[in-house]
Write a protein that holds these residues in place. Structure first.
Motif, PDB file in Angstrom:
ATOM      1  N   MET A  84      -5.808 -14.698 -23.173  1.00 57.85           N
ATOM      2  CA  MET A  84      -5.895 -13.231 -22.688  1.00 57.85           C
ATOM      3  C   MET A  84      -4.522 -12.442 -22.759  1.00 57.85           C
ATOM      4  SD  MET A  84      -6.078 -11.134 -19.688  1.00 57.85           S
ATOM      5  CE  MET A  84      -6.132  -9.702 -19.320  1.00 57.85           C
ATOM      6  N   VAL A  85      -4.341 -11.310 -23.398  1.00 58.48           N
ATOM      7  CA  VAL A  85      -3.257 -10.323 -23.528  1.00 58.48           C
ATOM      8  C   VAL A  85      -3.490  -9.149 -22.693  1.00 58.48           C
ATOM      9  CG1 VAL A  85      -2.336 -11.570 -25.514  1.00 58.48           C
ATOM     10  CG2 VAL A  85      -3.598  -9.354 -25.547  1.00 58.48           C
ATOM     11  N   TRP A  86      -2.374  -8.700 -21.815  1.00 55.60           N
ATOM     12  CA  TRP A  86      -2.481  -7.442 -21.338  1.00 55.60           C
ATOM     13  C   TRP A  86      -2.220  -6.191 -22.480  1.00 55.60           C
ATOM     14  CZ3 TRP A  86      -1.331  -6.073 -15.667  1.00 55.60           C
ATOM     15  CH2 TRP A  86      -1.719  -7.066 -14.910  1.00 55.60           C
ATOM     16  N   GLU A  87      -2.727  -5.228 -22.121  1.00 57.66           N
ATOM     17  CA  GLU A  87      -2.477  -3.955 -23.108  1.00 57.66           C
ATOM     18  C   GLU A  87      -1.785  -3.256 -22.280  1.00 57.66           C
ATOM     19  OE1 GLU A  87      -4.207  -3.961 -25.932  1.00 57.66           O
ATOM     20  OE2 GLU A  87      -5.787  -5.501 -25.367  1.00 57.66           O
ATOM     21  N   ARG A  88      -1.426  -2.093 -22.859  1.00 54.01           N
ATOM     22  CA  ARG A  88      -0.383  -1.000 -22.573  1.00 54.01           C
ATOM     23  C   ARG A  88      -1.138  -0.456 -21.428  1.00 54.01           C
ATOM     24  NH1 ARG A  88       4.614  -0.134 -22.190  1.00 54.01           N
ATOM     25  NH2 ARG A  88       4.814   1.768 -20.923  1.00 54.01           N
ATOM     26  N   ALA A  89      -2.349  -0.304 -21.521  1.00 51.26           N
ATOM     27  CA  ALA A  89      -3.086   0.653 -20.281  1.00 51.26           C
ATOM     28  C   ALA A  89      -3.021  -0.289 -18.988  1.00 51.26           C
ATOM     29  CB  ALA A  89      -4.560   0.886 -20.897  1.00 51.26           C
ATOM     30  N   ASP A  90      -3.196  -1.648 -19.102  1.00 57.16           N
ATOM     31  CA  ASP A  90      -3.068  -2.620 -18.168  1.00 57.16           C
ATOM     32  C   ASP A  90      -1.793  -2.282 -17.192  1.00 57.16           C
ATOM     33  OD1 ASP A  90      -5.611  -3.657 -18.686  1.00 57.16           O
ATOM     34  OD2 ASP A  90      -4.797  -5.249 -20.239  1.00 57.16           O
ATOM     35  N   LEU A  91      -0.670  -2.503 -18.339  1.00 55.75           N
ATOM     36  CA  LEU A  91       0.603  -2.158 -17.409  1.00 55.75           C
ATOM     37  C   LEU A  91       0.662  -0.965 -16.770  1.00 55.75           C
ATOM     38  CD1 LEU A  91       3.169  -3.409 -20.094  1.00 55.75           C
ATOM     39  CD2 LEU A  91       2.456  -4.611 -18.289  1.00 55.75           C
ATOM     40  N   GLU A  92       0.112   0.024 -17.589  1.00 55.83           N
ATOM     41  CA  GLU A  92      -0.026   1.494 -16.508  1.00 55.83           C
ATOM     42  C   GLU A  92      -0.678   1.418 -15.478  1.00 55.83           C
ATOM     43  OE1 GLU A  92       1.673   4.032 -17.928  1.00 55.83           O
ATOM     44  OE2 GLU A  92       1.802   3.745 -20.171  1.00 55.83           O
ATOM     45  N   ARG A  93      -1.678   0.713 -15.460  1.00 53.86           N
ATOM     46  CA  ARG A  93      -2.667   0.636 -14.335  1.00 53.86           C
ATOM     47  C   ARG A  93      -1.835  -0.195 -13.184  1.00 53.86           C
ATOM     48  NH1 ARG A  93      -9.102   0.082 -14.600  1.00 53.86           N
ATOM     49  NH2 ARG A  93      -9.551   0.190 -12.446  1.00 53.86           N
ATOM     50  N   LEU A  94      -1.247  -1.366 -13.741  1.00 54.36           N
ATOM     51  CA  LEU A  94      -0.595  -2.103 -12.431  1.00 54.36           C
ATOM     52  C   LEU A  94       0.642  -1.064 -11.969  1.00 54.36           C
ATOM     53  CD1 LEU A  94      -0.007  -4.998 -11.457  1.00 54.36           C
ATOM     54  CD2 LEU A  94       1.512  -5.176 -13.224  1.00 54.36           C
ATOM     55  N   ALA A  95       1.293  -0.359 -12.783  1.00 56.64           N
ATOM     56  CA  ALA A  95       2.388   0.329 -12.320  1.00 56.64           C
ATOM     57  C   ALA A  95       1.857   1.497 -11.161  1.00 56.64           C
ATOM     58  CB  ALA A  95       3.049   1.233 -13.454  1.00 56.64           C
ATOM     59  N   LEU A  96       0.704   2.026 -11.398  1.00 55.59           N
ATOM     60  CA  LEU A  96       0.163   2.899 -10.541  1.00 55.59           C
ATOM     61  C   LEU A  96      -0.355   2.116  -9.299  1.00 55.59           C
ATOM     62  CD1 LEU A  96      -2.557   5.280 -12.265  1.00 55.59           C
ATOM     63  CD2 LEU A  96      -0.573   5.778 -10.965  1.00 55.59           C
ATOM     64  N   LEU A  97      -0.915   1.112  -9.301  1.00 52.11           N
ATOM     65  CA  LEU A  97      -1.172   0.215  -8.201  1.00 52.11           C
ATOM     66  C   LEU A  97      -0.236  -0.142  -7.393  1.00 52.11           C
ATOM     67  CD1 LEU A  97      -4.148  -1.020  -7.314  1.00 52.11           C
ATOM     68  CD2 LEU A  97      -3.278  -3.465  -8.751  1.00 52.11           C
ATOM     69  N   VAL A  98       0.968  -0.342  -7.830  1.00 51.14           N
ATOM     70  CA  VAL A  98       1.962  -0.826  -6.933  1.00 51.14           C
ATOM     71  C   VAL A  98       3.063   0.373  -6.572  1.00 51.14           C
ATOM     72  CG1 VAL A  98       2.086  -3.244  -7.930  1.00 51.14           C
ATOM     73  CG2 VAL A  98       3.576  -1.536  -8.901  1.00 51.14           C
ATOM     74  N   LYS A  99       2.835   1.395  -7.184  1.00 51.65           N
ATOM     75  CA  LYS A  99       3.759   2.596  -6.988  1.00 51.65           C
ATOM     76  C   LYS A  99       4.407   2.782  -5.494  1.00 51.65           C
ATOM     77  CE  LYS A  99       3.607   7.367  -8.846  1.00 51.65           C
ATOM     78  NZ  LYS A  99       4.952   7.493  -9.049  1.00 51.65           N
ATOM     79  N   ASP A 100       3.149   2.649  -4.657  1.00 48.93           N
ATOM     80  CA  ASP A 100       3.554   2.971  -3.318  1.00 48.93           C
ATOM     81  C   ASP A 100       3.661   1.762  -2.502  1.00 48.93           C
ATOM     82  OD1 ASP A 100       3.850   5.862  -3.640  1.00 48.93           O
ATOM     83  OD2 ASP A 100       1.556   5.930  -3.651  1.00 48.93           O
ATOM     84  N   THR A 101       3.902   0.832  -3.052  1.00 50.36           N
ATOM     85  CA  THR A 101       3.946  -0.391  -2.221  1.00 50.36           C
ATOM     86  C   THR A 101       5.412  -1.145  -2.334  1.00 50.36           C
ATOM     87  OG1 THR A 101       3.579  -2.057  -4.103  1.00 50.36           O
ATOM     88  CG2 THR A 101       1.643  -1.035  -3.081  1.00 50.36           C
ATOM     89  N   SER A 102       5.747  -1.989  -1.599  1.00 49.23           N
ATOM     90  CA  SER A 102       7.073  -2.812  -1.902  1.00 49.23           C
ATOM     91  C   SER A 102       6.797  -4.153  -2.640  1.00 49.23           C
ATOM     92  CB  SER A 102       7.747  -2.926  -0.565  1.00 49.23           C
ATOM     93  OG  SER A 102       6.954  -3.680   0.196  1.00 49.23           O
ATOM     94  N   ALA A 103       5.689  -4.114  -3.168  1.00 46.59           N
ATOM     95  CA  ALA A 103       5.529  -5.456  -4.301  1.00 46.59           C
ATOM     96  C   ALA A 103       6.233  -5.445  -5.212  1.00 46.59           C
ATOM     97  CB  ALA A 103       4.009  -5.554  -4.459  1.00 46.59           C
ATOM     98  N   LEU A 104       6.687  -6.784  -5.445  1.00 46.90           N
ATOM     99  CA  LEU A 104       7.476  -7.116  -6.672  1.00 46.90           C
ATOM    100  C   LEU A 104       6.572  -7.522  -7.711  1.00 46.90           C
ATOM    101  CD1 LEU A 104      10.733  -8.751  -5.006  1.00 46.90           C
ATOM    102  CD2 LEU A 104      10.538  -6.406  -5.857  1.00 46.90           C
ATOM    103  N   ILE A 105       7.124  -7.729  -8.808  1.00 42.01           N
ATOM    104  CA  ILE A 105       6.432  -8.370 -10.088  1.00 42.01           C
ATOM    105  C   ILE A 105       6.989  -9.567 -10.494  1.00 42.01           C
ATOM    106  CG2 ILE A 105       4.966  -8.232 -12.044  1.00 42.01           C
ATOM    107  CD1 ILE A 105       4.041  -6.078 -10.085  1.00 42.01           C
ATOM    108  N   LEU A 106       6.272 -10.795 -10.741  1.00 38.99           N
ATOM    109  CA  LEU A 106       6.988 -11.842 -11.550  1.00 38.99           C
ATOM    110  C   LEU A 106       6.034 -11.870 -12.744  1.00 38.99           C
ATOM    111  CD1 LEU A 106       7.892 -15.488 -10.365  1.00 38.99           C
ATOM    112  CD2 LEU A 106       6.509 -15.172 -12.418  1.00 38.99           C
ATOM    113  N   SER A 107       6.450 -11.421 -13.946  1.00 39.32           N
ATOM    114  CA  SER A 107       5.728 -11.453 -15.055  1.00 39.32           C
ATOM    115  C   SER A 107       6.132 -12.801 -15.846  1.00 39.32           C
ATOM    116  CB  SER A 107       6.025 -10.464 -15.778  1.00 39.32           C
ATOM    117  OG  SER A 107       5.224 -10.150 -16.791  1.00 39.32           O
ATOM    118  N   ASP A 108       5.333 -13.696 -16.041  1.00 41.03           N
ATOM    119  CA  ASP A 108       5.453 -15.104 -16.948  1.00 41.03           C
ATOM    120  C   ASP A 108       5.084 -14.555 -18.472  1.00 41.03           C
ATOM    121  OD1 ASP A 108       5.274 -17.357 -18.185  1.00 41.03           O
ATOM    122  OD2 ASP A 108       3.979 -18.292 -16.645  1.00 41.03           O
ATOM    123  N   GLU A 109       6.060 -14.441 -19.238  1.00 43.50           N
ATOM    124  CA  GLU A 109       5.621 -13.887 -20.528  1.00 43.50           C
ATOM    125  C   GLU A 109       6.305 -15.224 -21.736  1.00 43.50           C
ATOM    126  OE1 GLU A 109       7.249  -9.973 -21.234  1.00 43.50           O
ATOM    127  OE2 GLU A 109       6.867  -9.407 -19.379  1.00 43.50           O
TER     128      GLU A 109
END
Ligand code: GLN
Length: 400
Positions: free
Chosen positions: A189-214
């Motif tokens: 499965m591959v992430w779409e641009r819209a998925d990244l946008e949605r993730l960004a919104l989700l973490v916006k007001d949190t202190s969560a970091l992302i580890l992206s295995d690409e």
């Protein structure tokens, strides 16, 4: 007289529930039974001789002592250029890119440097088998959510989707890190641009970091694009981006990868990295840096692997296995649960053992990518193989 005894526990295990990784187990089983190994993900064809020559020349030129702890500047510069050209984000090679001993060491080091006891880490299952033990070694707590499968009218999986609701519910004030993986091992499965946008919104007001295995970034098919966290400024600002030369250049045994992250995150990453591996072998870094200068080597990869994917898929259509979609990676998942043989009732792990021993083709049970027993009758094949290897495997799979 010597007696065989259980090994004495000299200390409490740090990973009591962990055995040997499924990839190692299945490769050993394949070798013992002379099976065609479509299990562990690695190419059975050679890398470009030019790459070997580059490493050779580096050794002859006496690049055989420790390189800088963070990796040679030529390679870090090349990576920074590649990421800037492909994804539009300029990492500073001096303070934001570190060469690692493969993707797995990059993942462990990133987790160790930011996860403390009491922290939570969110991952999406099925998940690559190193994530969870890495989190546990750091003392973190795993919060797993499951990819959502969309099914067609025959009940076959037609696509996988990110479980946004569950993901939203899993994030709280203790969330230190969210691990994502695109293209995704094992489902492709591959992430779409819209998925990244949605993730960004989700973490916006949190202190969560992302580890992206690409690590499969150059294996996206049918004209689609890889969407890296580096292509999204808000995500890039809080992400460890992991990639691997082993996957891209057919040299999985070289164990060279890299981690790109903002300077403040990279500084902490390097504190752990220097006492973990310190640095990564020198001649390989020189060989890779000259090879990386020619972008065609990775730009041609989707086409190269798409041909293999299509060849393997078209062969599989004449077997009784049901194909799952493969938009990315070099893995093809199939559903065996509807086969008209008694073994169709076996769990995934037992089915893979049987397939290896009796049919002569090794595969990986998708259940190995879950913590809790999860059985969906799906196994994973790796198609990073010579056409002849794939044909031989297909011939054996016809017998099912
Ligand atoms: N990433 C590879 C796979 O999924 C295996 C790597 C390993 O064996 N540790 O098959």
């Amino acid at each position: 007289m010597s007696q065989i005894q259980d090994p004495t526990p000299l200390f409490p295990s740090r990973l009591p529930k962990v055995g040997t990784t499924v990839f190692t187990v299945m490769s050993a089983l394949a070798a013992n039974h002379q099976a065609i190994n479509l299990g562990q993900g690695f190419p059975d064809f050679p890398c470009d001789p030019q790459l070997i020559t580059g490493v050779n020349q580096a050794m002859i030129a006496n690049h055989n002592q420790y390189p800088p702890m963070i990796g040679i500047s030529e390679l870090r510069d090349g990576i920074a250029n590649k990421i800037a050209n492909l994804y539009g984000h300029q990492y500073d090679p001096e303070s934001e890119i570190t060469i690692t001993a493969g993707g797995t060491q990059g993942i462990l080091t990133a987790i160790l440097c930011c996860v403390s006891p009491g922290d939570e880490v969110v991952l999406i299952e099925p998940a690559y088998d190193s994530y969870r033990p890495s989190i546990e070694l750091a003392g973190g707590k795993v919060r797993a959510v499951s990819l959502q499968a969309t099914r067609d009218e025959n009940g076959q999986v037609s696509a996988y989707e990110i479980p946004w609701q569950a993901l939203t519910a899993a994030i709280n004030s203790k969330t230190r890190l969210i691990i994502i993986n695109t293209p995704h091992n094992p489902t492709g499965m591959v992430w779409e641009r819209a998925d990244l946008e949605r993730l960004a919104l989700l973490v916006k007001d949190t202190s969560a970091l992302i580890l992206s295995d690409e690590v499969y970034e150059h294996m996206v098919y049918d004209g689609a694009q890889h969407h890296s966290v580096a292509s999204h400024p808000e995500l890039a600002a809080r992400s460890f981006l992991i990639s691997s030369f082993g996957k891209t250049y057919h040299v999985t045994g070289w164990k060279v990868g890299y981690v790109a992250a903002p300077a403040a995150m990279t500084a902490e990453f390097r504190k752990v990295h220097q006492f973990n591996v310190f640095t990564v072998n020198t001649p390989m870094q020189y060989g890779l840096s000259s090879y990386l200068a020619d972008a065609s080597h990775y730009l041609n990869l989707p086409q190269f692997y798409q041909a293999k994917r299509d060849f393997f898929r078209s062969g599989l259509t004449s077997t009784k296995l049901k194909l799952l979609p493969t938009p990315g990676t070099y893995f093809q998942c199939v559903d065996y649960s509807k086969l008209n043989i008694p073994q169709a009732k076996l769990n995934e792990s037992d089915f893979c053992q049987w397939l290896t021993k009796e049919i002569g083709v090794a595969a990986i049970p998708v259940s190995a990518f879950y913590e809790e027993p999860t059985e969906s009758g799906v196994i994973r094949f790796c198609f990073a193989k010579k056409e002849q290897t794939l044909s031989n495997a297909l011939e054996r799979l016809q017998k099912l």
